[in-house]
Scaffold this active site. Structure first.
Site, short mmCIF file in Angstrom:
data_model
loop_
_atom_site.label_atom_id
_atom_site.label_comp_id
_atom_site.label_asym_id
_atom_site.label_seq_id
_atom_site.Cartn_x
_atom_site.Cartn_y
_atom_site.Cartn_z
CG ASP A 144 3.10 19.89 41.92
OD1 ASP A 144 2.46 20.71 41.24
OD2 ASP A 144 4.18 20.15 42.46
CG ASP A 193 0.92 22.57 37.76
OD1 ASP A 193 0.85 23.74 37.37
OD2 ASP A 193 1.58 22.21 38.74
CG PHE A 247 10.35 40.41 37.99
CD1 PHE A 247 10.88 40.23 36.72
CD2 PHE A 247 9.20 39.75 38.33
CE1 PHE A 247 10.24 39.40 35.83
CE2 PHE A 247 8.56 38.92 37.45
CZ PHE A 247 9.09 38.75 36.19
CD GLU A 300 15.16 37.00 42.81
OE1 GLU A 300 14.68 36.84 43.94
OE2 GLU A 300 15.41 38.10 42.31
CB THR A 318 5.67 24.84 38.57
OG1 THR A 318 5.57 25.88 37.63
CG2 THR A 318 6.90 25.00 39.42
#
EC number: 7.6.2.1
Lengths: 1154, 373
Positions: A811, A396, A541, A500, A398
């Protein structure tokens, strides 16, 4: 607020209605739950005694232990005799109790069997005790709120809930264990529910199952039927936010709840070694049965032809026909040959597994977290050797490769680059970046990773409008929400994407503090001056647009603030935009540092233009045809003629040691694949940053990849296509220097509208095989935009099409599928709840521990277990097969060639300890050498130490040894005065010698324990009387030189072939060259990326939550304390809007802009 | 062998190993950081090279070959087959006429000559072939407790629940319990062998055959015991019957030596120690060396073996032999072991040579390539 308080507070307001009944209503909707009728259905509660259960509904206690003093014995025996091996040995015991066929007495099998059963039983009991003493793992599911504690919420430790009334707003945000927003709606009737209690109602739904994301049911309430689906239920461990009170009904409790049903089932995984072993064991069994059959035939023939001539023997078998004798002899031989497959093999195997797992947990170099408090954990103790064979690592991104922590590192405003040009990998622990003095800013609370005094001076000096505009854009153009907590001077930001949050946070540090938002306004404190911006529209977005804009209105007029991917923004700039060139240079610079960039731009919009645009927008919303196209057109219309302000550069923080680990694993021959839900750019960027891709790696993606796959033989096309390119020297190199980038949805749109690529790969084996053969040539594969399910499918694809062992590491909850599907699942402990760890076979604190887990522990385990198993089979087979040959010389009468106790003790005491030491301590090279010679790992991937052929060779060697063990003494004892018992002792000594010499040859790492084990085993044989049943033999046989000469010669002859082959191996391959000590690795310097590589747009995941924000319908909005009075009215109107229970999904852009 | 003592605790912190070392700092913090748990036990790791392994072949070859020669050279053996299969052989008549039920003794004498004198103590064996003394049923057919002097196993007539072992089946009892029971005892070898030296002047000299000391000490004193209580064996064995095939009861086995009767008769004990293989020999007696040590125990010359032929082997095509053998420090002469040692030793040596040539041909190039890389 500590979460325990939260629980306490909320539970008082929370009405938990537990009551059950059962009616058959529909075929599958058969689970009935009644509100507030606890007493009525109490008797249906599930009860159990021993292993019998009755009743339907589990109570709400989750038991993590399964044994009680009363049930332990029957349960453990029941479980253990489900293993075929144990049953087999039990059968042996029963057979040995039959005197007519008992060739060796009953205790030879019974004693080991009892030992095996009790050891395994005690192990299970110990595990169970540990489990019941510690917290049941399930309760640890209560989510970690640490980062998001400002959210109002409660932890529901109870079970699965059907949420009936969220009040006062109809919308709550249950916070699942991954940071994605899921909306939860109460069914229609509920908002008007009176708070008077008790309620009454019936829920009919599915039987308890493990499907987390589906639910079907009906609510019967006040004579109406309301359908329920997965949006209406809360899973155990869910955090509910944005509401103080909720009413619910427990549908599944305790062990029935979905999470428990889902979690508890760790799939039984079998390692490749075990599979081979089982095959071989079955093969050996069949061989033994066949030999027994042949010997039985022999015995029948012997009785018919030979023993009838010998009065002495014929008298003994008088009355038995040869066939009957043969029948009895068959079983006798089955018993006599059974020690070839000893049950101690399995138990020792298991014990070694457990110890290896403990070693993993004990390793201080694999402890992570604060103060190294989190040890690595082997949750599945039977997969260790497979760690040494992993061929594909599917990771993975992230949270696994990256820390999921984005840092605002650099920026470029008006062509000037601010912030130090640091490589992310060079300063992994820049813990104190705050060299800037930000004390002038009352809202500053740290966490700025950009330190450049020039920028601060410029901002505060009011000199540069462009930099001020830049920060204004950062503070306005986002979907972040704020929460004000008591006593805190700064708002806490809640963002859908960490990007952000980083940007808004950086703006706050630099003086542009985003204070609060309402549906149509934003409040920003600009260097202490509070300003309100009217939010006219928010163009959110999307992955297609790759930009977002906010149209804000102040005293100064209307302005569009825009941020987006460089490609998108740069093509929308006004003509002759200043600083374009220098900004592009900065972009390249950032890209080289593997930073994620965003272009920031603004545009002044005239009032008239806005009027016109909003009208068109309103019309567009009405039309149904070409709705999307029109919107797109409109957005495009607004977002043009932009004025470039600057570029932000965000570092997607890699975890410590990730690049080193990946490059090491690549050297070790692992194919590292990255599967991520992120966009392609992000994934590729990370791929470069963590050295998964080399700077000159060619990416195969999109059309090119599809064409390759369409060609009948991708490998050939691949190499041909490469040949035309200059940088490609030969095919070998071409493969190493390319990577596949698989972006499912993109490809779908191009060619296969019905199916996306991954489905295609998985569903059509031909395509899958082609893809895999192509992937085999490449250095890596990146799969972007994949769902959790697709992650698992990719794992399945690899498993189906290659023989290699797959390991998945992740995770979060979205990796659970993948982790469960792979041969080995690794969960990263710590950050994101425990879902991944719960389902993983191994839990690590950091990705970089993978190198130790695989290259050291895995490699050792593989070697130890492979050698252990081979040796074990060798020693037991060579020992037991002697009886076959002896049969030819004793009239096939199943006479044993060993003393009875020797048969037991041989495997248990005399030869067990050295090989156990080997299985525990053996290290062919040290841990340091393993890491500095990663290519040693390839031995495991190629299965060089344990495969069918090697086992066949081992068994042949065992066969040869057994022949030598019998025929060498036969020659000596034939026509000699030495008796049967002396011969038995001689053969025993010889077999002991040969087994010991063999283990001496195998042991390459002599610890004091190995030496002690060797001595003790030998001592046990010679000290403890050999003659349990052969009294006086040791006194008479041991002094006899013939016995020793025979035993020595026999043992040496038995091991001569293996010794010769070993010597040959030493001469030809010099296997010990790695033992001389670790060699300093040539550190291939981390080259920077080529300038043609653009960095990615720094926004993660799909569509934002802009609509939700601007709809205003849903948010419980908190405001800065001072503003509370002024915005109270606003809040009320918001509450009023919630009466329309329309799902925010249906709220259009149009509606939001009103 | 070139050992390299690799005390790993000392070199545990290799700088180039991993980026996150620091086991050193942990050593103090964590109490469970033992060498065992960290798998850093000091260990001896032999580094094997051609130089250390190849000599083993030569050394072992050079040790084994001389041992083989010694084993072959030492010891003398003479083997006389007196079965009487051929018409010409002296025991032919006896062998033809004899069966178990015969009560008439049949004797025959076999002439043989010794080419070499037998020095020191000479052991005389009888040998049988094709006699499956290691057949499982045969081996099981004995009652060790009876042989150990357990009276109860002598005295009962009826099988009680706890005492009825099937050990001696089918030779457990006829009308009275059999002592000693079982198939092994029942098939006791009962030929009598006598040896005469024929002087050059033609007169026969009986050679004294010592029957004592032919059984294992442990057997004679531990495993086999006469039932205690009475010195008179006749009384002790009263109420038992002799095995079916026996001519005389167990307490009359040795008429010459009253201490050699009953279960502790040495011939009986030797017989009861079953053979490993169907062709075997058993010690019959010892011819002790002459006290003056001047003349050999058995000088070269002509001998007569007088056989009282009782034991039938013709039915199963067996052979009966008389073997004379001297015994050196390594036991009796054992040509097979000697040959085996020489063979294995030579094979080892040859393998060493082959491997050496392989080493010179291929190994060097390989190693140098490794080193240079």
């Amino acid at each position: 607020m500590p979460s325990s308080n939260l629980v306490g507070n909320r539970e008082r307001q929370f009405v938990v209605v537990i009551g059950f009944s059962l009616t058959l209503y529909l075929t599958d909707i058969t689970w009935e739950v009644r509100a507030n009728s606890r007493h009525f259905h109490k008797h249906r509660r599930r009860r159990s005694f021993l292993c019998f259960r009755w009743g339907r509904y589990a109570d709400n206690v989750v038991r993590s232990f399964k044994y009680s003093p009363l049930t332990f014995l029957p349960l453990t025996l029941y479980e253990q005799f489900q293993r075929a091996a144990n049953l087999y040995f039990l059968l042996m015991v029963v057979m040995q109790c039959v005197p007519a066929i008992s060739s060796i007495p009953w205790y030879t099998t019974t004693i080991p069997l009892v030992i095996v059963l009790s050891v395994r039983g005690l192990k299970d009991l110990a595990n169970d005790l540990v489990r019941s003493l510690t917290h049941p793992p399930i309760t640890r599911l209560s989510p970690s709120l640490s980062s998001l504690t400002n959210w109002r919420g409660f932890t529901n430790v109870n079970s699965l809930f059907f949420l009936s009334i969220p009040t006062p707003f109809s919308l709550c945000l249950p916070f699942y264990l991954s940071p994605s927003f899921l909306l939860l709606f109460a069914p229609h009737p509920t908002p008007s529910l009176p708070l008077s209690l008790p309620l009454s109602g019936i829920v009919l739904c599915e039987e308890p199952n493990s499907r987390l994301y589906t639910f079907r049911g009906e609510l019967h309430w006040r004579g109406e039927r309301h359908p329920l689906d997965s949006e209406h239920i809360l899973l155990r461990g869910t955090v509910l936010r944005n509401t103080d009170t909720a009413f619910g009904m427990a549908i599944y409790t305790g062990s029935d709840s979905k999470i428990l049903r889902n979690v508890g089932q760790l799939r039984v995984k079998r390692t490749q070694i075990e599979k081979v072993l089982n095959k071989v064991v079955i093969g050996v069994m069949l061989f033994l049965l066949l030999m027994a059959l042949l010997l039985a035939v022999g015995s029948g023939v012997f009785q018919g032809r030979v023993s009838s001539q010998i009065e002495v023997l014929s008298a003994l078998t008088r009355g038995n026909s040869p066939i009957y004798t043969a029948f009895l002899t068959y079983w006798s031989y089955v018993i006599l040959l059974s020690p070839a497959m000893p049950m101690s093999l399995y138990i020792t195997f298991e014990m070694i597994h457990v110890l290896h797992s403990l070693f993993i947990g004990w390793d201080v170099e694999m402890r992570g977290g604060v103060e190294r408090s989190i040890p690595a954990q082997a949750r599945n103790t039977s997969l260790n050797e497979e760690l040494g064979q992993v061929g594909h690592l599917l990771s993975d991104k992230t949270g696994t490769l990256t820390q999921n922590r984005l840092l605002f590192r650099q920026c470029c405003i008006a062509g000037n680059v601010y912030g130090k040009d640091e490589l992310p990998s060079l300063c992994p622990t820049s813990a104190s970046p705050q060299t800037l003095d930000l004390s002038w800013n009352p809202f500053s609370c740290g966490g700025l990773y950009l330190s450049d005094q020039r920028l601060v001076d410029k901002l505060r000096g009011q000199q540069c409008t462009q930099s001020r505009q830049f920060l204004t854009t950062l503070a306005l153009c986002h979907t972040v929400m704020t929460e004000w907590r008591n006593g805190e001077g700064a708002p806490v930001y809640q963002a859908a994407s960490p990007d952000e949050e980083a940007l808004v946070g950086a703006a706050r540090e630099l003086g542009w503090v985003f204070l609060s938002r309402t549906r149509d306004s934003l409040t920003v404190s600009e260097l202490g001056v509070k300003r309100h911006y009217q939010l006219l529209t928010l163009l959110d977005f999307t992955s297609q647009r790759r930009r977002m804009s906010v149209l804000g209105k102040t005293d100064g007029g209307l302005k569009l603030y825009c941020k987006g991917a460089d490609i998108v923004i740069l093509e929308r700039l006004q003509k002759d935009c200043p600083h374009l060139e220098s900004t592009e240079r900065a972009l390249d610079l950032f890209a080289q540092s593997c930073l994620r960039t965003l272009c920031i731009a603004e545009r002044t919009v005239s009032e008239a233009k806005w009027e016109e645009w909003s009208k068109t927008m309103a019309q567009a919303a009405m039309t149904t045809r070409n709705h999307d196209d029109m919107l797109e057109q409109l957005h495009d219309d607004m977002e043009r003629d932009l004025k470039l302000l600057g570029v932000t550069a965000i570092e997607d923080r890699l975890q410590d040691g990730v690049p080193e680990t990946i490059s090491l694993l690549r050297q070790a021959g692992l194919k590292v694949w990255v599967l991520t839900g992120d966009k392609k750019e992000t994934a590729v960027n990370i791929g470069y940053a963590c050295r998964l891709l080399d700077p000159d790696t060619r990416l195969l993606e999109g059309d090119e990849l599809r064409q390759l796959l369409q060609s009948p033989d991708p490998e050939i096309t691949f190499s041909k296509g490469k040949g035309t390119e200059l940088w490609c020297v030969d095919r070998e190199r071409a493969g190493e220097k390319s990577a596949l980038v698989l972006t499912g949805p993109e490809l779908v749109n191009i060619h296969y509208r019905s199916k996306d690529l991954e489905n295609l790969l998985i569903q059509e084996p031909e395509w899958g095989a082609r893809f895999m053969s192509l992937a085999g040539l490449c250095q890596s594969v990146l799969c972007c935009r994949v769902t959790p399910g697709q992650k698992a499918d990719v794992v399945t694809l690899v498993r189906k099409n290659t023989a290699s062992i797959t390991m998945a590491i992740g995770d979060g909850a979205n990796d659970v599928n993948m982790i469960k599907t792979a041969h080995i699942g690794v969960g990263l402990a710590g950050v994101e709840g425990g879902q991944a760890v719960q389902n993983a076979d191994y839990a690590l604190a950091k990705f970089s521990f993978l190198q130790r887990l695989l290259l050291v522990h895995g490699r050792w385990s593989y070697r130890r277990i492979a050698v252990f198993l081979r040796y074990f089979l060798y020693k037991t087979c060579s020992f037991a097969l002697v009886h076959i040959w002896f049969g030819f010389f004793n009239g096939f009468s199943a006479q044993s060639l060993y003393e009875n106790w020797f048969i037991i003790l041989y495997t248990v005491f005399y030869t067990a300890m050295p090989v156990e030491c080997l299985g525990i301590f053996e290290q062919d090279v040290s841990a340091e050498c393993s890491l500095s010679w990663p290519e040693l790992y390839k031995v495991g991937q190629r299965q060089e130490l344990f495969n069918t052929w090697l086992l066949a060779a081992t068994l042949l060697h065992a066969l040869y040894t057994s022949l030598v063990l019998f025929f060498m003494p036969l020659g000596v004892f034939y026509n000699s005065a030495l008796d049967y018992q002396t011969m038995a002792v001689t053969v025993s000594i010889a077999s002991l010698f040969s087994a010991t010499i063999e283990i001496i040859l195998l042991t390459r790492h002599w610890t004091k324990w190995s030496v002690a084990a060797m001595c003790v085993s030998f001592g046990l044989f010679f000290k403890s009387p050999v003659d349990y049943y052969f009294p006086g033999v040791s006194q008479n046989a041991f002094p006899s030189p013939v016995v020793w000469f025979t035993a020595l010669l026999t043992a040496w002859t038995a091991v001569l072939p293996s010794f010769t082959i070993r010597t040959l191996n030493i001469i030809l391959t010099n296997p010990d060259r790695h033992r001389h000590g670790p060699v300093e690795l040539q550190k291939s310097g981390f080259r920077r990326g080529d300038s043609h590589r653009r960095s990615s747009y720094a926004m993660s995941q799909g569509r934002g939550i802009g609509r939700l924000i601007t709809s205003g319908a849903s948010r419980r909005i908190t405001f800065p304390p001072v503003d509370r009075r002024g915005t109270l009215g606003d809040n009320v109107t918001l509450a009023g809007q919630t009466q329309s229970d329309d799902a925010p999904k249906n709220i259009t852009e149009n509606g939001s802009s009103k | 062998m070139a050992p390299s003592y690799n005390a790993k605790e000392e070199d545990g912190h290799q700088p180039g190993a991993t980026g996150h070392g620091g086991a050193g700092t942990m050593t103090n913090k964590k109490p469970d950081n033992t060498a065992f748990k960290q798998q850093r036990l000091p260990a001896w790791q032999p580094i094997l090279t051609a130089g250390t392994v190849l000599p083993a072949f030569f050394v072992i070859g050079l040790i084994f070959i001389p041992i083989g020669f010694i084993l072959i050279v030492y010891g003398l053996t003479l083997l006389i087959d007196y079965t009487g299969v051929d018409m010409s052989s002296p025991c032919y008549n006896c062998s033809q006429s004899y069966s178990w039920n015969n009560t008439q003794s049949c004797t025959c004498s076999v002439h043989f000559s010794l080419d070499q004198p037998f020095e020191s103590n000479v052991f005389m064996y009888y040998g049988l072939s094709n006699f499956y003394q290691n057949h499982r049923r045969y081996v099981k057919s004995r009652d060790d407790s009876q042989l150990n002097g357990d009276k109860t196993s002598l005295q009962y007539h009826i099988c009680t629940l706890n005492r009825c072992s099937k050990e001696c089946e089918p030779y457990r009892s006829s009308d009275k319990p059999i002592a000693p029971c079982g198939a092994i005892a029942n098939s006791l070898f009962n030929d009598t062998l006598e040896l005469y030296y024929i002087d050059p002047n033609g007169s026969r000299t009986a050679i004294p055959l010592v029957k004592k000391g032919i059984a294992w000490w442990t057997d004679k004193h531990v495993k086999f015991r006469n039932p205690s209580g009475n010195n008179n064996l006749t009384v002790v064995f009263q109420g038992t019957s002799k095995p079916v095939n026996w001519r005389k009861p167990v307490f009359e086995l040795d008429p010459l030596d009253s201490d050699n009767n009953g279960f502790i008769n040495e011939d009986f004990i030797v017989w009861m120690r079953t053979a490993a293989l169907p062709t075997f020999r058993k010690l019959y007696c010892i011819i002790q060396k002459k006290p003056n040590n001047m003349t050999p125990t058995l000088p070269r010359g002509e001998y007569i073996l007088e056989v009282t032929y009782n034991y039938p082997v013709r039915s199963f095509d067996g052979r009966k032999r008389m073997i004379l053998s001297t015994i050196s420090w390594m036991g009796g002469k054992n040509p097979f072991l000697g040959i085996a040692y020489i063979t294995v030793g030579s094979v080892c040596f040859c393998l060493g040579l082959v491997l050496l040539s392989i080493h010179y041909r291929y190994g060097k190039r390989n190693n140098s390539a490794e080193i240079s890389s």
